[in-house]
Scaffold this active site. Structure first.
Site, short mmCIF file in Angstrom:
data_model
loop_
_atom_site.label_atom_id
_atom_site.label_comp_id
_atom_site.label_asym_id
_atom_site.label_seq_id
_atom_site.Cartn_x
_atom_site.Cartn_y
_atom_site.Cartn_z
N HIS A 51 -7.30 -4.95 1.88
CA HIS A 51 -8.38 -5.65 2.58
C HIS A 51 -9.73 -5.44 1.90
CE1 HIS A 51 -5.83 -6.94 5.85
NE2 HIS A 51 -5.37 -5.70 5.99
N ARG A 76 -4.00 1.82 -1.09
CA ARG A 76 -3.22 0.80 -0.39
C ARG A 76 -3.31 -0.49 -1.19
NH1 ARG A 76 -3.89 -0.75 5.93
NH2 ARG A 76 -6.02 -1.30 5.34
N ASP A 90 -1.27 4.77 -12.99
CA ASP A 90 -1.69 5.10 -14.35
C ASP A 90 -3.13 5.60 -14.38
OD1 ASP A 90 0.73 4.54 -15.49
OD2 ASP A 90 0.14 2.66 -16.42
N GLU A 155 4.55 -2.99 10.35
CA GLU A 155 3.49 -3.80 10.96
C GLU A 155 4.00 -4.98 11.77
OE1 GLU A 155 -0.26 -3.83 8.43
OE2 GLU A 155 1.29 -3.78 6.87
N ASP A 181 -1.97 -5.26 12.86
CA ASP A 181 -1.01 -6.29 12.48
C ASP A 181 0.16 -6.34 13.45
OD1 ASP A 181 -1.54 -7.83 9.90
OD2 ASP A 181 -2.07 -5.80 9.30
#
Length: 261
Positions: A51, A76, A90, A155, A181
């Site tokens: 988001h 996330r 990485d 969710e 959600d």
């Protein structure tokens, strides 16, 4: 490797030892908040690239700031974004949070994006920041990668039903139920229904021997999460900061005056 990084025990190891860990959910750009979280003594931060903007150049600055303060970073990513998960790892992220995991197959894909073969399918390179720019051996890099945390998000109602299989998936370390959600998937029912689904998913997670991560808006909710058995308590900093700003902007009691310049 900085002194802070050398002394820091992996989140996975700390969870296995039964520790309860506290973190802050922040969105890019929030480099100063990452530093402040480390100075304050939190255990980890979550950078939200689902988001928030998935800008890996900015993310690298945040990871560098976190390392200097001895705090781990989970990222996330968006739904089914193995390429972004690879770049985050990485760059030195301690783990990945995968949203919208609806069944065991989704969970296996999430695990695969984080780990090298044979457990996963992550592309291999040691010249990244995580590989100390090519100064570690392949064996050392693989060994370090096994500490990467895999958190899957439940969710939907479908995912709540599949929670036992999702949580039991090899390589899943923790489960986070996304209440917003989930409520949307249920067409915003009464809070009791959402709470029941969340509780059932948490019970399945603990039964599978995995850690429960819970997002909370403040300390009162954090205490409730602790009592419910959450091992990863995550403060939603957007809500924490907005509540703080609103309290500062409220009129002074008894004076009827708004904020002064």
């Amino acid at each position: 490797m900085t002194a802070a990084e050398a002394e820091r025990r992996p989140l996975k190891e700390r969870l296995a030892a039964g520790e309860r860990l506290y973190g802050a959910l922040v969105r890019l750009p929030s480099e100063t908040l990452v530093e402040m979280a480390g100075v304050a003594g939190l255990d980890y931060v979550v950078i939200d690239c689902e988001h928030g903007p998935a800008d890996t150049a900015l993310l690298q600055h945040h990871l560098t700031a976190a390392a200097a303060q001895g705090i781990d970073v989970l990222v996330r990513v968006g739904t089914s974004e193995p390429a972004l998960a690879l770049r985050c790892l990485d760059l030195g992220a301690a783990g990945i949070i995968h949203p919208h995991v609806d069944d065991a197959q989704d969970a296996r894909r999430a695990v695969a994006s984080v780990h090298y073969p044979p457990l996963g399918t992550r592309g291999f390179a040691t010249y990244s920041r995580a590989g100390r720019f090519g100064t570690v051996t392949a064996a050392e890099h693989v060994a370090a990668s096994r500490d990467a945390l895999v958190v899957v998000m439940i969710e939907t109602q479908q995912a709540c039903v599949a929670a036992p299989e999702i949580a039991a998936t090899e390589g899943v370390d923790a489960v986070l139920v996304g209440p917003a959600d989930l409520a949307a998937d249920c067409a915003f029912p009464g809070q009791e229904k959402v709470d029941a689904l969340v509780a059932a998913a948490h019970q399945a997670t603990r039964a599978a021997g995995r850690s429960v991560m819970t997002i909370v808006p403040g300390t009162e909710a954090a205490r409730a999460a602790e009592r419910a058995g959450a091992q990863l308590v995550l403060y939603n900093m957007a809500q924490v900061l907005m509540d703080t700003f609103r309290s500062l902007a409220a009129p002074v009691q008894g004076e009827g005056l708004g904020p002064r310049a």
